[in-house]
Design an enzyme around this catalytic site. Sequence first.
Site, mmCIF file in Angstrom:
data_model
loop_
_atom_site.group_PDB
_atom_site.id
_atom_site.type_symbol
_atom_site.label_atom_id
_atom_site.label_comp_id
_atom_site.label_asym_id
_atom_site.label_seq_id
_atom_site.Cartn_x
_atom_site.Cartn_y
_atom_site.Cartn_z
ATOM 1 N N TRP A 93 0.849 -1.162 -0.170
ATOM 2 C CA TRP A 93 -0.204 0.145 -0.045
ATOM 3 C C TRP A 93 0.781 1.159 -0.048
ATOM 4 C CZ3 TRP A 93 -4.801 -0.734 3.697
ATOM 5 C CH2 TRP A 93 -5.402 -1.775 3.186
ATOM 6 N N LYS A 94 2.322 1.036 0.384
ATOM 7 C CA LYS A 94 3.045 2.105 0.447
ATOM 8 C C LYS A 94 2.418 3.361 1.530
ATOM 9 C CE LYS A 94 4.755 1.294 -4.231
ATOM 10 N NZ LYS A 94 5.273 1.830 -5.352
ATOM 11 N N GLU A 108 11.977 -6.779 -8.685
ATOM 12 C CA GLU A 108 11.170 -5.581 -9.314
ATOM 13 C C GLU A 108 11.976 -4.778 -9.948
ATOM 14 O OE1 GLU A 108 7.562 -4.723 -6.512
ATOM 15 O OE2 GLU A 108 9.517 -3.971 -5.349
ATOM 16 N N GLY A 157 1.831 -2.637 -6.442
ATOM 17 C CA GLY A 157 1.673 -1.059 -5.623
ATOM 18 C C GLY A 157 0.434 -0.802 -6.105
ATOM 19 N N GLY A 158 0.495 0.234 -7.189
ATOM 20 C CA GLY A 158 -0.593 1.126 -7.635
ATOM 21 C C GLY A 158 -2.039 0.249 -7.582
HETATM 22 C C1 PEP Z 1 5.765 -1.598 -5.689
HETATM 23 O O1 PEP Z 1 5.528 -0.907 -5.230
HETATM 24 O O2 PEP Z 1 6.228 -2.757 -5.349
HETATM 25 C C2 PEP Z 1 5.113 -1.951 -7.213
HETATM 26 C C3 PEP Z 1 5.541 -2.837 -7.846
HETATM 27 O O3 PEP Z 1 4.330 -0.775 -7.399
HETATM 28 P P1 PEP Z 1 3.407 -0.558 -8.874
HETATM 29 O O4 PEP Z 1 2.728 -1.737 -9.034
HETATM 30 O O5 PEP Z 1 2.742 0.555 -8.643
HETATM 31 O O6 PEP Z 1 4.620 -0.799 -10.069
#
Ligand code: PEP
Length: 250
Positions: free
Chosen positions: A10-11, A167, A234-235
Amino acid sequence: MRKKIVAGNWKMNNDLNESISLINEIKEVLVEREDVKAIIAPTFVSLDRASQLLKGTNIGLSAQNMCYEDSGAFTGAISAKMLKSVGCEYVILGHSERRTLFGESNSDVNKKMKKAISEILTPIFCIGETLEERENGEMKTVIEKQVREGLEGISEAELTGTIVAYEPVWAIGTGKVATPDQAQEVHAFIRNLLKEMYSEELAENTTIQYGGSVKPENAAELNGRPDIDGALVGGACLKADSFVAIIKNA
Ligand code: PEP
């Protein structure tokens, strides 16, 4: 046989009330699956309530970071024991935002890995190269260094159960997703490295998630590759429908 795991990071989003609403929505729409585990990683302030709300479900609870010290004069820091005390089972370590925005080194990540493991918190160990590193042909060197230094001094028995998240930094929050071929190449490289450093058994049983702009539309194709075992999201995890659709498509 390793499991697919979809974790939502969720950051720095959602206050306590928003967190409660999102968890309730996820519980409403999620049809739990035997073969895919769901984990959510809210902010520290929502973890205690989140763990109460998740009781009776199979959804795992993760923190987004922690300190490698146990207690003392470390203003703003949170220990592994504190996370355990509010019901956390997982902790994201070495996320690229921690590395790039807060200066965390491989050695910091290594200390956190050791502390999490000793406190029986399962790490989600994040690694990945920047665009510049990829374009300079340094991708594998960077990943290998992150893996070797991040796992230094950790035995096979201690590492068992740890989740690895590949990632690529250039794909995080940018909308640019690695192609399934690009991701598969790195996942196979990481698995091979784990085999070299530990054993075939450890490598074959370790879940390696892909993270970087995963959405319901690309989750199935990525997860169709043999070494991709779920996602760190993330998003797209901030809306119950898209998070649940990723789990369904994984
Ligand atoms: C993350 O923060 O680990 C990520 C993968 O973000 P997003 O899916 O938004 O790229």
